[in-house]
Write a protein that holds these residues in place. Structure first.
Motif, PDB file in Angstrom:
ATOM      1  N   VAL A  90     -29.282   4.454 -22.355  1.00  0.00           N
ATOM      2  CA  VAL A  90     -30.002   4.216 -21.115  1.00  0.00           C
ATOM      3  C   VAL A  90     -28.982   3.796 -20.064  1.00  0.00           C
ATOM      4  N   GLY A  91     -28.970   4.510 -18.966  1.00  0.00           N
ATOM      5  CA  GLY A  91     -28.035   4.194 -17.896  1.00  0.00           C
ATOM      6  C   GLY A  91     -28.723   3.387 -16.818  1.00  0.00           C
ATOM      7  N   ILE A  92     -27.976   2.455 -16.233  1.00  0.00           N
ATOM      8  CA  ILE A  92     -28.515   1.694 -15.108  1.00  0.00           C
ATOM      9  C   ILE A  92     -27.769   2.163 -13.872  1.00  0.00           C
ATOM     10  N   ALA A  93     -28.492   2.748 -12.930  1.00  0.00           N
ATOM     11  CA  ALA A  93     -27.859   3.189 -11.695  1.00  0.00           C
ATOM     12  C   ALA A  93     -28.229   2.226 -10.585  1.00  0.00           C
ATOM     13  N   GLY A  94     -27.322   2.062  -9.639  1.00  0.00           N
ATOM     14  CA  GLY A  94     -27.590   1.165  -8.523  1.00  0.00           C
ATOM     15  C   GLY A  94     -26.310   0.880  -7.779  1.00  0.00           C
ATOM     16  N   VAL A  95     -26.465   0.524  -6.505  1.00  0.00           N
ATOM     17  CA  VAL A  95     -25.300   0.132  -5.730  1.00  0.00           C
ATOM     18  C   VAL A  95     -24.873  -1.251  -6.221  1.00  0.00           C
ATOM     19  N   GLU A  96     -23.567  -1.510  -6.160  1.00  0.00           N
ATOM     20  CA  GLU A  96     -23.054  -2.776  -6.675  1.00  0.00           C
ATOM     21  C   GLU A  96     -23.788  -3.969  -6.062  1.00  0.00           C
ATOM     22  N   GLY A  97     -24.037  -4.968  -6.924  1.00  0.00           N
ATOM     23  CA  GLY A  97     -24.652  -6.183  -6.407  1.00  0.00           C
ATOM     24  C   GLY A  97     -26.153  -6.107  -6.270  1.00  0.00           C
ATOM     25  N   ASN A  98     -26.782  -5.199  -7.006  1.00  0.00           N
ATOM     26  CA  ASN A  98     -28.238  -5.093  -6.930  1.00  0.00           C
ATOM     27  C   ASN A  98     -28.921  -5.623  -8.178  1.00  0.00           C
ATOM     28  N   GLY A  99     -28.208  -6.483  -8.900  1.00  0.00           N
ATOM     29  CA  GLY A  99     -28.809  -7.113 -10.067  1.00  0.00           C
ATOM     30  C   GLY A  99     -28.191  -6.717 -11.395  1.00  0.00           C
ATOM     31  N   GLN A 100     -27.188  -5.826 -11.343  1.00  0.00           N
ATOM     32  CA  GLN A 100     -26.570  -5.387 -12.596  1.00  0.00           C
ATOM     33  C   GLN A 100     -25.912  -6.548 -13.362  1.00  0.00           C
ATOM     34  N   THR A 101     -25.129  -7.349 -12.620  1.00  0.00           N
ATOM     35  CA  THR A 101     -24.432  -8.473 -13.254  1.00  0.00           C
ATOM     36  C   THR A 101     -25.425  -9.435 -13.897  1.00  0.00           C
ATOM     37  N   GLU A 102     -26.490  -9.754 -13.152  1.00  0.00           N
ATOM     38  CA  GLU A 102     -27.480 -10.689 -13.680  1.00  0.00           C
ATOM     39  C   GLU A 102     -28.137 -10.124 -14.938  1.00  0.00           C
ATOM     40  N   LEU A 103     -28.426  -8.821 -14.908  1.00  0.00           N
ATOM     41  CA  LEU A 103     -29.059  -8.178 -16.058  1.00  0.00           C
ATOM     42  C   LEU A 103     -28.172  -8.300 -17.306  1.00  0.00           C
ATOM     43  N   VAL A 104     -26.912  -7.900 -17.147  1.00  0.00           N
ATOM     44  CA  VAL A 104     -26.001  -7.896 -18.287  1.00  0.00           C
ATOM     45  C   VAL A 104     -25.770  -9.316 -18.795  1.00  0.00           C
ATOM     46  N   GLU A 105     -25.533 -10.234 -17.875  1.00  0.00           N
ATOM     47  CA  GLU A 105     -25.227 -11.591 -18.310  1.00  0.00           C
ATOM     48  C   GLU A 105     -26.422 -12.266 -18.963  1.00  0.00           C
ATOM     49  N   ALA A 106     -27.627 -11.895 -18.552  1.00  0.00           N
ATOM     50  CA  ALA A 106     -28.807 -12.464 -19.197  1.00  0.00           C
ATOM     51  C   ALA A 106     -28.953 -11.928 -20.623  1.00  0.00           C
ATOM     52  N   ILE A 107     -28.682 -10.647 -20.815  1.00  0.00           N
ATOM     53  CA  ILE A 107     -28.830 -10.083 -22.163  1.00  0.00           C
ATOM     54  C   ILE A 107     -27.767 -10.650 -23.092  1.00  0.00           C
ATOM     55  N   THR A 108     -26.546 -10.829 -22.581  1.00  0.00           N
ATOM     56  CA  THR A 108     -25.459 -11.300 -23.445  1.00  0.00           C
ATOM     57  C   THR A 108     -25.459 -12.815 -23.599  1.00  0.00           C
ATOM     58  N   GLY A 109     -26.219 -13.511 -22.744  1.00  0.00           N
ATOM     59  CA  GLY A 109     -26.295 -14.962 -22.885  1.00  0.00           C
ATOM     60  C   GLY A 109     -25.336 -15.730 -21.999  1.00  0.00           C
ATOM     61  N   LEU A 110     -24.594 -15.009 -21.160  1.00  0.00           N
ATOM     62  CA  LEU A 110     -23.652 -15.689 -20.276  1.00  0.00           C
ATOM     63  C   LEU A 110     -24.386 -16.372 -19.119  1.00  0.00           C
ATOM     64  N   ARG A 111     -25.619 -15.964 -18.883  1.00  0.00           N
ATOM     65  CA  ARG A 111     -26.399 -16.518 -17.785  1.00  0.00           C
ATOM     66  C   ARG A 111     -27.805 -16.743 -18.324  1.00  0.00           C
ATOM     67  N   LYS A 112     -28.456 -17.807 -17.867  1.00  0.00           N
ATOM     68  CA  LYS A 112     -29.767 -18.061 -18.470  1.00  0.00           C
ATOM     69  C   LYS A 112     -30.879 -17.371 -17.678  1.00  0.00           C
ATOM     70  N   ALA A 113     -31.893 -16.992 -18.422  1.00  0.00           N
ATOM     71  CA  ALA A 113     -33.024 -16.311 -17.794  1.00  0.00           C
ATOM     72  C   ALA A 113     -33.965 -17.358 -17.227  1.00  0.00           C
ATOM     73  N   GLU A 114     -34.445 -17.140 -16.021  1.00  0.00           N
ATOM     74  CA  GLU A 114     -35.379 -18.092 -15.415  1.00  0.00           C
ATOM     75  C   GLU A 114     -36.761 -17.931 -16.026  1.00  0.00           C
ATOM     76  N   SER A 115     -37.161 -16.686 -16.199  1.00  0.00           N
ATOM     77  CA  SER A 115     -38.432 -16.445 -16.875  1.00  0.00           C
ATOM     78  C   SER A 115     -38.385 -15.071 -17.524  1.00  0.00           C
ATOM     79  N   GLY A 116     -39.378 -14.793 -18.352  1.00  0.00           N
ATOM     80  CA  GLY A 116     -39.404 -13.520 -19.059  1.00  0.00           C
ATOM     81  C   GLY A 116     -38.792 -13.650 -20.439  1.00  0.00           C
ATOM     82  N   ARG A 117     -38.830 -12.531 -21.177  1.00  0.00           N
ATOM     83  CA  ARG A 117     -38.354 -12.568 -22.558  1.00  0.00           C
ATOM     84  C   ARG A 117     -37.361 -11.447 -22.830  1.00  0.00           C
ATOM     85  N   ILE A 118     -36.399 -11.753 -23.703  1.00  0.00           N
ATOM     86  CA  ILE A 118     -35.455 -10.740 -24.162  1.00  0.00           C
ATOM     87  C   ILE A 118     -35.680 -10.592 -25.662  1.00  0.00           C
ATOM     88  N   MET A 119     -36.090  -9.397 -26.097  1.00  0.00           N
ATOM     89  CA  MET A 119     -36.342  -9.174 -27.520  1.00  0.00           C
ATOM     90  C   MET A 119     -35.299  -8.223 -28.077  1.00  0.00           C
TER      91      MET A 119
END
Lengths: 357, 507
Positions: B286-315
């Motif tokens: 699955v590819g994530i397309a988007g202009v830089e700074g549109n949430g890619q960093t937050e997405l990756v860091e939340a999945i890997t645990g480098l950043r905490k999720a404010e709400s929602g679930r990661i399964m």
């Protein structure tokens, strides 16, 4: 190998600088150095004193070097040493039990005291990103004044207000066997403890997962975090170990080389530890050798002073110059590189010339 | 034909490697001359020699037909040679003017004459269409603008020959286009440009001639107008290359990663990723397309645990890992090729073999009871380095810092794939790499998919997302705009979605 060359050059330049200072102040450098080295090596007793003088420096040097290898600059070895020594002295003065057990308790007390003193800066760094240089220096003065208050209040000697009661011989690291072997020198079991600790620390740094983690955090905390290493925990662990090593220096100094603890003195070995670590290129074995070398200079300068007109400050100046050269190791590194590449290019040129012929 | 700069038969050797072996490069006046080569082919070394940072072991350098010896960058400056490095050398809290005159200050007695300098800079900026505000602070202007400041710096020093080292690596597509215009206006004014790059598109767009080097040797100099991209790519890597990624139809299996209503804050502590839902199945990319700074960093860091999720679930594999530690997630099968290889991916002062065990050092057989087993580590690391063709001076014992960027990247990718993760997150895996390496890395990602694993690919290169992915999720302003099948979409549709226009929507 390269570090070794740098350190040796630093020592050489330091000695040359000292010689110039002696010559400029109208003294004979050769005579000066003869007495300086004789003072530290002339006979078994003097050699023993050199080893003993170097012992606390091995610990503080190791403390600074260990912290440095893990990316921390521990300026607080003096305070950690003072507090570790104080804790050991409290145990030694108040507990009466079989000697091996007593010494073991004192060692543990020194380790705990030093570690506690370093734990606070470690915690501040991990939690609030307070730079350890600032907090360890402040901890030095907190230790200074704590001892200033606690020793007269709880450990006061009969007559003298400024130091604690003396420890009984069994509550120190002194060993009649060693002293006899070295002609009455005050060399003591602290030296063996230091050598063991050097080996243990070298092992931790080079061979264990703990050392791997701590170094990774020191080099690049972002990638350490990425790899799942607990960065904050590692910083605290590293400070605890560094502080424990400095605490042992307190034991070696106040319950080994001496037998009581004085107030109003921040031990010079704390800051000298930085120089020892620098000259030893932050490697445990390097620290061992450089600490003993510093011990030699410190114990020889008295003799030089007694036998010649040369002021003992010359020895201090030599140490200072050595530190300058060791600290500017980048410059030295460049010098060596240039020297080597010049040699290589001349060799290549001669080789090339031969080819053409 | 007049040459401004000639580098003839240059040879430069470093301990263990011949970086340049008999390389010749001749730059005509008023041309844009591309220097093309794979990572580690010796481009940077050659240019460092021209700029006086290294001395060649053999060979001659001529400027305007006269033989010169360029002992250091100051000599190069005096000869009219200027260089824009890939990583800018600017003081971020200085103004543009202050940065440009640094080291070459215009003085009135003891006082700086900033006004006069600013006037000159403005004049230069106008003349070449650079559009730079001389009074702006560096920290306030975009990366593209900073690059122009670097170019201005050289023009201010009257450079005739400009070396641009991979100038487009840090730019957005629009900025790249503008840079092309700037280069053309520079040569129109009589400057000559050496353009170091491995992006064939850009060479085609602006360059007149192109010198290709491979493994330290000159392969040839070609006329860009009459040479195809494919031909140049082949010259560079020394074999046939395909731009099209070959892959079979994906056969998606169980859901590996499931994100439910994931909201993650950015560095400014406001949501950078908002109520994000996505499924990644085994056996698909699955590819994530988007202009830089549109949430890619937050997405990756939340999945890997480098950043905490404010709400929602990661399964992951049906287990909730939203509160799991980073190490815990790695153990559960998440591997991560990070965006910034030098900041996160490698401990640069560690050797390669030490870096190869970054996540597994505490497992058997690499350590037992807390003691490292060097033999097992060496064997493991050598295996990765060999199978991913990581080239270095001393093999597993090389200090990671000493490797070229491409080889560092290959080492990281090797390490992550070797973990055999259920979910591989690849962020900009081919950033700054040459055609050959890109092709190779894409193949490895697809091979990982074909082994029945899930791959999440985040890339700013639209071509890459389109070619490699099976499905594409488009991000705009932290929100999921839609998910489309890669085989049923095209660049235009995705581009529109990246700008926030909703087209698809069904999974």
């Amino acid at each position: 190998m390269r570090n070794l060359i740098i350190s040796l050059c630093a020592v050489l330049f330091g000695l040359i600088g000292g010689a110039i200072l002696m010559a400029v102040t109208g003294h004979d450098p050769i005579e000066g150095y003869r007495y300086l080295f004789q003072g530290g090596l002339k006979n078994a007793s003097r050699f023993g004193d050199t080893l003993a003088t170097g012992t606390p420096l091995i610990f503080t040097g190791l403390s600074v070097a260990f912290a440095f290898r893990t990316g921390l600059f521990n300026i607080g070895a003096a305070g950690q040493m003072l507090f570790g020594g104080f804790c050991a002295t409290v145990v030694g003065l108040n507990i009466d039990t079989a000697r091996p057990l007593l010494l073991l308790l004192m060692i543990l007390a020194a380790i705990a005291g030093g570690a506690v003193w370093a734990f606070i800066p470690g915690l501040l760094k991990a939690r609030f990103n307070v730079h350890e240089v600032v907090s360890t220096i402040m901890m030095n003065w907190i230790a200074y004044w704590t001892i200033y208050y606690a020793v007269p209040a709880y450990l006061k000697a009969e007559q003298i207000e400024t130091e604690s009661r003396s420890l009984a011989d069994k509550a120190t690291l002194r060993s009649p066997f060693l002293s006899d072997m070295f002609g009455g020198s005050y060399v003591n079991l602290g030296l063996f403890l230091a050598v063991i600790v050097v080996i243990v620390i070298a092992f931790i740094i080079n061979k264990t997962t703990l050392g791997y983690e701590l170094k990774a955090v020191g080099f690049n905390r972002h990638s350490a975090e990425y790899a799942g290493i607990g960065v904050n925990r590692s910083i605290i662990t590293s400070m605890l170990i560094s502080g424990a090593l400095a605490g042992l220096a307190g034991l070696a100094q106040y319950a080994g080389n001496g037998n009581n603890i004085q107030i109003g003195i921040l031990p010079s070995q704390g800051y000298d530890g930085i120089a020892v670590a620098l000259l030893g290129a932050n490697s445990p074995l390097g620290v061992l050798v450089s600490a003993l070398f510093f011990g030699l200079l410190y114990s020889g300068r008295g003799f030089m002073n007694a036998m010649t007109e040369i002021p003992p400050e010359i020895a201090d100046s030599i140490i200072a110059i050595i530190i300058y050269f060791a600290a500017t190791s980048v410059l030295m590194d460049r010098l060596i590189t240039r020297f080597m590449s010049k040699r290589r290019s001349t060799m290549a040129a001669t080789a090339g010339g031969k080819e053409k012929v | 034909m007049e040459f401004v700069v000639e580098m003839l038969n240059i040879r430069k050797e470093f301990p263990g490697v011949v970086a340049n072996d008999d390389i010749t490069l001749q730059l005509r006046k008023g041309e844009i001359h591309a220097l093309l080569g794979e990572n580690g082919a010796g481009k940077s070394t050659l240019m460092s020699i021209l700029f006086g940072m290294y001395q060649p072991d053999r060979g001659t350098i001529k400027v305007h037909g006269e033989q010169v010896k360029i002992a250091n960058p100051n000599v190069a400056n005096k000869l009219g040679i200027g260089m824009v490095h890939q990583h800018f050398k600017l003081v971020s809290n200085f103004t543009v003017t202050e940065n440009i005159i640094l080291g070459n200050e215009l003085k009135k007695g003891f006082v700086l004459n900033i006004k006069e300098a600013a006037r000159r800079i403005e004049e230069l900026s106008k003349r070449y269409g650079l559009n730079v505000d001389p009074h702006a602070k560096i920290e306030d202007i975009s990366v593209g603008m900073q690059q122009r400041v670097e170019i201005l710096k050289m023009l201010y020093r009257d450079a005739e020959v400009l070396i641009l080292d991979e100038p487009s690596a840090v730019l957005t597509p629009q900025e790249i286009e503008e840079l092309g215009k700037i280069m053309l206006s520079l040569v129109a004014e009589g400057k000559s440009i050496i353009l170091i790059t491995h992006k064939l598109k850009e060479i085609k767009a602006v360059a007149n001639r192109c010198t290709v080097i491979r493994r330290g040797k000159t392969i040839g100099t070609v006329d860009v107008a009459t040479t195809s991209e494919l031909k140049m790519a082949e010259m560079m890597v020394g074999r046939n290359v395909t731009f099209k990624v070959e892959k079979e139809e994906s056969r998606p299996g169980d859901v590996i990663l499931k994100l439910e209503g994931l909201t993650v804050n950015n560095n400014k502590n406001v949501p950078g990723l908002k109520d994000f839902n996505l499924e990644v199945r085994a056996g698909e990319i699955v590819g994530i397309a988007g202009v830089e700074g549109n949430g890619q960093t937050e997405l990756v860091e939340a999945i890997t645990g480098l950043r905490k999720a404010e709400s929602g679930r990661i399964m992951l594999d049906g287990h909730d890992i939203t509160r799991e530690s980073i190490r815990g997630r790695i153990h559960k099968g998440i591997a991560h090729i990070p965006e910034d290889r030098q900041k996160r991916g490698l401990v640069l002062d560690y050797t390669l073999e030490e870096n190869m065990i970054l996540q597994v050092y505490n497992r058997k057989p690499f350590s037992k009871r807390g003691i490292l087993d060097k033999g097992a580590i060496r064997k493991y690391a050598s295996g990765i380095l060999e199978s991913f063709d990581v080239r270095s001076g001393k093999g597993p014992l090389s200090v990671s810092r000493s490797l070229s960027g491409g080889n560092q990247q290959k080492a990281i990718i090797g390490r992550e794939i070797e973990l055999d993760p259920g979910l591989l997150i690849a962020v900009q895996p081919t950033r700054g790499l040459d055609v050959g390496s890109i092709e190779y890395i894409h193949k490895r990602l697809i091979a990982h998919r074909d082994r029945g694993k899930a791959v999440l690919l985040i890339s700013l290169e639209l071509d890459e997302v389109l070619n490699v992915s099976d499905r594409i999720a488009v991000l705009n302003n932290g929100e999921l705009i839609g998910v489309v099948k890669a085989s049923e979409t095209n660049e235009n549709d995705i581009g529109a979605m990246m700008a926030g226009v909703k087209i698809g929507g069904d999974q």
